[in-house]
Design a protein around this motif. Structure first.
Motif, PDB file in Angstrom:
ATOM      1  N   MET A 343       9.634  16.966  15.050  1.00 34.86           N
ATOM      2  CA  MET A 343      11.013  16.793  15.073  1.00 34.86           C
ATOM      3  C   MET A 343      11.403  15.520  14.515  1.00 34.86           C
ATOM      4  SD  MET A 343      11.656  15.838  19.149  1.00 34.86           S
ATOM      5  CE  MET A 343      13.205  14.830  18.834  1.00 34.86           C
ATOM      6  N   MET A 344      12.751  15.262  14.473  1.00 33.51           N
ATOM      7  CA  MET A 344      13.453  13.824  13.940  1.00 33.51           C
ATOM      8  C   MET A 344      14.361  13.821  15.058  1.00 33.51           C
ATOM      9  SD  MET A 344      13.499  13.579   9.965  1.00 33.51           S
ATOM     10  CE  MET A 344      14.394  14.893   9.804  1.00 33.51           C
ATOM     11  N   PRO A 345      14.580  12.535  15.710  1.00 34.51           N
ATOM     12  CA  PRO A 345      15.501  12.374  16.760  1.00 34.51           C
ATOM     13  C   PRO A 345      16.932  12.822  16.471  1.00 34.51           C
ATOM     14  CG  PRO A 345      14.010  10.414  16.557  1.00 34.51           C
ATOM     15  CD  PRO A 345      13.831  11.330  15.148  1.00 34.51           C
ATOM     16  N   GLY A 346      17.466  12.376  15.425  1.00 37.81           N
ATOM     17  CA  GLY A 346      18.787  12.817  15.230  1.00 37.81           C
ATOM     18  C   GLY A 346      19.677  11.968  15.952  1.00 37.81           C
ATOM     19  N   ALA A 347      21.075  12.479  16.096  1.00 38.00           N
ATOM     20  CA  ALA A 347      21.923  11.880  17.144  1.00 38.00           C
ATOM     21  C   ALA A 347      21.836  12.553  18.480  1.00 38.00           C
ATOM     22  CB  ALA A 347      23.328  12.167  16.573  1.00 38.00           C
ATOM     23  N   HIS A 348      21.136  13.807  18.509  1.00 38.26           N
ATOM     24  CA  HIS A 348      20.907  14.352  19.850  1.00 38.26           C
ATOM     25  C   HIS A 348      19.396  14.670  20.135  1.00 38.26           C
ATOM     26  CE1 HIS A 348      25.103  14.924  19.832  1.00 38.26           C
ATOM     27  NE2 HIS A 348      25.300  15.328  18.531  1.00 38.26           N
ATOM     28  N   PRO A 349      18.730  13.802  20.446  1.00 34.04           N
ATOM     29  CA  PRO A 349      17.527  13.751  20.449  1.00 34.04           C
ATOM     30  C   PRO A 349      16.830  14.995  21.611  1.00 34.04           C
ATOM     31  CG  PRO A 349      17.883  11.968  21.804  1.00 34.04           C
ATOM     32  CD  PRO A 349      19.141  12.345  21.064  1.00 34.04           C
ATOM     33  N   PHE A 350      17.643  15.122  22.528  1.00 31.99           N
ATOM     34  CA  PHE A 350      17.050  16.100  23.311  1.00 31.99           C
ATOM     35  C   PHE A 350      17.280  17.648  22.998  1.00 31.99           C
ATOM     36  CE2 PHE A 350      16.967  12.759  26.505  1.00 31.99           C
ATOM     37  CZ  PHE A 350      16.139  12.948  27.150  1.00 31.99           C
ATOM     38  N   ALA A 351      18.316  17.925  22.264  1.00 31.74           N
ATOM     39  CA  ALA A 351      18.238  18.838  21.524  1.00 31.74           C
ATOM     40  C   ALA A 351      17.430  19.219  20.357  1.00 31.74           C
ATOM     41  CB  ALA A 351      20.097  18.989  21.053  1.00 31.74           C
ATOM     42  N   GLU A 352      17.193  18.102  19.867  1.00 35.63           N
ATOM     43  CA  GLU A 352      16.053  18.206  18.489  1.00 35.63           C
ATOM     44  C   GLU A 352      14.816  18.684  19.238  1.00 35.63           C
ATOM     45  OE1 GLU A 352      16.634  18.536  15.722  1.00 35.63           O
ATOM     46  OE2 GLU A 352      18.803  17.728  15.434  1.00 35.63           O
ATOM     47  N   LEU A 353      14.602  18.162  20.472  1.00 31.49           N
ATOM     48  CA  LEU A 353      13.282  18.152  21.176  1.00 31.49           C
ATOM     49  C   LEU A 353      13.049  19.600  21.642  1.00 31.49           C
ATOM     50  CD1 LEU A 353      10.840  17.349  22.466  1.00 31.49           C
ATOM     51  CD2 LEU A 353      11.968  16.183  24.515  1.00 31.49           C
ATOM     52  N   ASP A 376      13.112  12.123  34.366  1.00 29.01           N
ATOM     53  CA  ASP A 376      12.114  11.434  33.229  1.00 29.01           C
ATOM     54  C   ASP A 376      11.002  12.439  32.997  1.00 29.01           C
ATOM     55  OD1 ASP A 376      13.817   9.398  33.320  1.00 29.01           O
ATOM     56  OD2 ASP A 376      12.436   8.100  34.655  1.00 29.01           O
ATOM     57  N   ALA A 377      10.830  13.535  33.822  1.00 31.22           N
ATOM     58  CA  ALA A 377       9.678  14.432  33.630  1.00 31.22           C
ATOM     59  C   ALA A 377      10.121  15.877  32.882  1.00 31.22           C
ATOM     60  CB  ALA A 377       9.197  14.851  35.184  1.00 31.22           C
ATOM     61  N   GLY A 378      11.140  15.569  32.278  1.00 29.27           N
ATOM     62  CA  GLY A 378      11.823  16.915  31.838  1.00 29.27           C
ATOM     63  C   GLY A 378      10.832  17.322  30.599  1.00 29.27           C
ATOM     64  N   LEU A 379      10.315  16.546  29.570  1.00 32.18           N
ATOM     65  CA  LEU A 379       9.447  16.904  28.413  1.00 32.18           C
ATOM     66  C   LEU A 379       8.231  17.523  29.048  1.00 32.18           C
ATOM     67  CD1 LEU A 379       8.316  17.192  25.658  1.00 32.18           C
ATOM     68  CD2 LEU A 379       7.914  14.315  25.825  1.00 32.18           C
ATOM     69  N   LEU A 380       7.718  16.858  30.165  1.00 29.41           N
ATOM     70  CA  LEU A 380       6.337  17.473  30.884  1.00 29.41           C
ATOM     71  C   LEU A 380       6.632  18.661  31.386  1.00 29.41           C
ATOM     72  CD1 LEU A 380       3.644  16.792  31.798  1.00 29.41           C
ATOM     73  CD2 LEU A 380       4.308  15.790  33.724  1.00 29.41           C
ATOM     74  N   GLY A 381       7.733  18.903  31.892  1.00 29.68           N
ATOM     75  CA  GLY A 381       7.969  20.320  32.464  1.00 29.68           C
ATOM     76  C   GLY A 381       8.027  21.198  31.544  1.00 29.68           C
ATOM     77  N   ALA A 382       8.614  21.062  30.262  1.00 31.05           N
ATOM     78  CA  ALA A 382       9.137  21.980  29.282  1.00 31.05           C
ATOM     79  C   ALA A 382       7.667  22.266  28.656  1.00 31.05           C
ATOM     80  CB  ALA A 382      10.141  21.270  28.395  1.00 31.05           C
ATOM     81  N   SER A 419      11.774   7.415  28.197  1.00 31.66           N
ATOM     82  CA  SER A 419      11.091   7.372  29.751  1.00 31.66           C
ATOM     83  C   SER A 419      10.065   8.733  29.784  1.00 31.66           C
ATOM     84  CB  SER A 419      12.129   7.288  30.881  1.00 31.66           C
ATOM     85  OG  SER A 419      12.508   6.081  30.961  1.00 31.66           O
ATOM     86  N   ASN A 420      10.945   9.766  29.015  1.00 35.10           N
ATOM     87  CA  ASN A 420      10.281  10.941  29.196  1.00 35.10           C
ATOM     88  C   ASN A 420       9.063  11.167  28.714  1.00 35.10           C
ATOM     89  OD1 ASN A 420      11.836  14.062  29.957  1.00 35.10           O
ATOM     90  ND2 ASN A 420      13.166  12.300  29.868  1.00 35.10           N
ATOM     91  N   LEU A 421       8.874  10.487  27.363  1.00 33.03           N
ATOM     92  CA  LEU A 421       7.869  10.217  26.456  1.00 33.03           C
ATOM     93  C   LEU A 421       6.758   9.503  27.421  1.00 33.03           C
ATOM     94  CD1 LEU A 421       9.211   9.248  22.881  1.00 33.03           C
ATOM     95  CD2 LEU A 421       8.197  11.612  23.768  1.00 33.03           C
ATOM     96  N   VAL A 422       6.879   8.362  28.108  1.00 31.66           N
ATOM     97  CA  VAL A 422       6.119   7.480  28.880  1.00 31.66           C
ATOM     98  C   VAL A 422       5.556   8.688  29.977  1.00 31.66           C
ATOM     99  CG1 VAL A 422       5.869   5.753  30.694  1.00 31.66           C
ATOM    100  CG2 VAL A 422       7.330   5.429  28.470  1.00 31.66           C
ATOM    101  N   THR A 423       6.297   9.398  30.752  1.00 33.53           N
ATOM    102  CA  THR A 423       5.869  10.426  31.514  1.00 33.53           C
ATOM    103  C   THR A 423       4.854  11.191  31.017  1.00 33.53           C
ATOM    104  OG1 THR A 423       7.870  10.174  32.926  1.00 33.53           O
ATOM    105  CG2 THR A 423       6.497  11.958  33.556  1.00 33.53           C
ATOM    106  N   ALA A 424       5.373  11.783  29.764  1.00 32.62           N
ATOM    107  CA  ALA A 424       4.468  12.915  29.451  1.00 32.62           C
ATOM    108  C   ALA A 424       3.059  12.428  28.979  1.00 32.62           C
ATOM    109  CB  ALA A 424       5.316  13.390  28.068  1.00 32.62           C
ATOM    110  N   VAL A 425       2.800  10.949  28.186  1.00 33.94           N
ATOM    111  CA  VAL A 425       1.714  10.682  27.889  1.00 33.94           C
ATOM    112  C   VAL A 425       0.909  10.448  29.163  1.00 33.94           C
ATOM    113  CG1 VAL A 425       2.466  10.272  25.366  1.00 33.94           C
ATOM    114  CG2 VAL A 425       2.578   8.446  27.236  1.00 33.94           C
TER     115      VAL A 425
END
Length: 566
Positions: A343-353, A376-382, A419-425
């Motif tokens: 992905m690229m972040p764009g203006a809406h990074p969570f939608a791009e994610l 902060d755990a959204g990426l990990l859960g997804a 923060s989501n990236l930090v939690t995920a890694v």
């Protein structure tokens, strides 16, 4: 007694088919089955079956009802209620749900559908049992008559829905090869059913027939797009992208060998000002050492890898045409089975994610938005939702990471994403790795988030200019793939002109693109290079040519645009 309408209208008693009389007499049963459980008035029945015919139709209906009762209930005693019962001024078929094949089909199909995600094997059993109820077209004797046509069409659609559900269950059970032929026939019968195309492509791909899978999707896209103006769903497009991205044969495809001594036409293998993509892996040379360094970082367990370099240093090309194809071919232990989301972040990074994660797998849900909203755990859960097993792994690639700071206006959104990236890694189960590319002049921006900045140090990979040997490989190898060579003096001049110029790689690729188009026979010449103005002159000359083609108003617009860009 059993009433059947999933085929010719039939009544079975004691294992024998009951004679329901003439076509119109049997139509009374068909009409009441269409409206099963409802009371139809005499006037409604007369209007549906006789229309404008008037003379004697009421008496005819009464005769039909009397005959049908005698046929359906031959042992009925006087005063006992018939299965064809009178209710007020109308009639109703008093049939239990288990005695009517339509209700039995719909009930078992619903049960099968409910089991698809939890127990596909049990779902397949239920759905097969539902489909076994069919013996032709619903209300086959009356499908073209107005009173039964809509119900016949509705049930026909429900039958295909159940077929699709059963095939989904079979695919989940690993029966890919077994359903390929059936899907081809069904696709021909129902050319607008996108779900059948999706399952056909998936079955073909899993059976090692990726090219056929892509052709099936392409045929459907042309049919619904070019002929009907309908856009395929994002799910089907994600499947197509997944096959293109993950099939090793497609990624490593080379031009076909020459046949009968005929010389194949050469196509331009250079990218001009465009970055290399995942489909360009076969023509991407000169970055083997950099790709290997990224893989070493991932292989030793580094969960956050950052490619840092100047604009135009080739960071995007490395991850798209170097890293991703290498992972899908198993360059790192087990990586052929990993999910890769880009992905690229764009203006809406969570939608791009959300979109990137959905593209990474063929078994994605409709959306991951609910998981991504979980603090902060959204990426990990997804990620855990789409990862197929406990030992699987996700590599999330975020290209042009600086967009998080240049395009995202809301600091709270930016901080939550980091923060989501930090939690995920940081997850102790180590299921997720993140690779980012970022311009060197934006490196300090990432340190504004202390936890994220603290994670960067060990995983930084500096993207420097290509060495002379790497530049030579980036020029020679793609040309050789097309049967084209360089004059010795030309290649040396090109490499000398690149030197240590920052951001010179796009100019290098653009000059190669122009040289290839200007070649004499199968040779790229130094004379052509001088004529187009060398490394810097090639792009300037092209820009001037385009500018000269503009009228006065367009030239002023171009001047204003360029001023605003700088």
């Amino acid at each position: 007694m059993e009433f059947r309408a999933l085929g010719p209208v039939v009544v079975i008693r004691d294992g024998e088919q009951v004679d329901l009389g003439s076509h119109r007499q049997k139509a009374v049963i068909a009409l009441l089955l269409v409206h099963h459980g409802q009371v139809l008035s005499t006037d409604r029945i007369l209007d549906e079956l006789w229309g404008d015919e008037s003379e004697g139709k009421l008496n005819a209906l009464r005769v039909y009802v009397s005959r049908l009762r005698a046929t359906l209930d031959p042992d009925r005693t006087r005063g006992e209620q018939s299965v064809l019962e009178t209710v007020g001024s109308g009639y109703r078929l008093n049939v239990d749900a288990g005695e009517f094949d339509v209700e039995a089909f719909e009930r078992r199909a619903a049960v099968g559908r409910s089991l698809l995600s939890s127990d596909p094997a049990a779902a397949a059993i239920e759905l097969r049992a539902a489909l076994d109820r069919w013996h032709g077209t619903a209300f086959e004797d009356y499908a073209d008559e107005e009173f039964a046509h809509f119900e016949s069409v509705r049930l026909g659609d429900a039958r295909v829905d159940a077929l699709e559900d059963r095939i989904q269950a079979d695919l989940a059970c690993g029966l890919d090869g077994e359903v390929v032929s059936e899907l081809e026939l069904l696709r021909q019968q129902h050319p607008l059913r996108e779900r059948l195309v999706e399952y056909q492509a998936l079955a073909l791909y899993r059976s090692g027939r990726a090219a056929e899978a892509l052709r099936a999707i392409g045929r459907f896209r042309r049919h619904v797009g070019d002929e009907l103006g309908i856009e395929p769903s994002p799910r089907l497009l994600r499947l197509e992208e997944h096959i293109l991205l993950h099939d090793e044969k497609i990624q490593s495809r080379r031009p076909a060998p020459e046949l009968s001594g005929a010389k194949r036409p050469a196509t331009n293998p250079f990218k001009g000002l465009r970055a290399f993509g995942t489909n360009d892996a076969a023509m991407f040379f000169g970055r083997d050492a950099l790709t290997a360094e990224i893989l070493r970082n991932l292989g030793r367990g580094q969960r956050l890898v950052a490619l840092v370099g100047a604009s135009g240093s080739g960071k995007s090309s490395v991850v798209r045409a170097g890293l991703i194809p290498a992972l899908t071919k198993g360059a790192s232990a087990g990586s052929a089975r990993w999910l890769v989301a880009s992905m690229m972040p764009g203006a809406h990074p969570f939608a791009e994610l959300d979109a990137a994660l959905l593209r990474s797998t063929m078994d994605a849900p409709a959306s991951l938005g609910e998981q991504l909203r979980e603090g902060d755990a959204g990426l990990l859960g997804a990620a855990l939702r789409i990862l197929p097993s406990d030992d699987s792994h996700l590599v999330l690639i975020i290209d042009q990471f600086e967009e998080l700071f240049t395009l995202v206006d809301d600091k709270a959104v930016r901080d939550r994403f980091l923060s989501n990236l930090v939690t995920a890694v940081g997850d102790p189960h180590r299921r997720i790795s993140v690779v980012i590319t970022v311009r060197a002049d934006f490196y300090a921006h990432q340190l504004s988030h202390p936890e994220f900045g603290a994670r960067l140090g060990a995983g930084i990979v500096n993207v420097t200019q290509l060495t002379a040997e790497e530049l030579e490989a980036a020029a020679l190898r793609p040309a050789e793939e097309q049967g084209v060579s360089f004059e010795p003096a030309l290649l040396g001049q090109l490499i000398a002109d690149v030197g240590n110029q920052p951001g010179a790689l796009p100019l290098f690729q653009y000059a190669l693109t122009e040289l290839f188009d200007r070649r004499t026979g199968d040779v790229l010449s130094a004379a052509s290079y001088r004529a187009m103005g060398g490394l810097d002159g090639a792009l300037q000359r092209r820009a001037s040519d385009l500018y000269d083609e503009f009228d006065e108003q367009q030239q002023e617009a171009a001047r204003q645009l360029c001023l605003r860009l700088v």
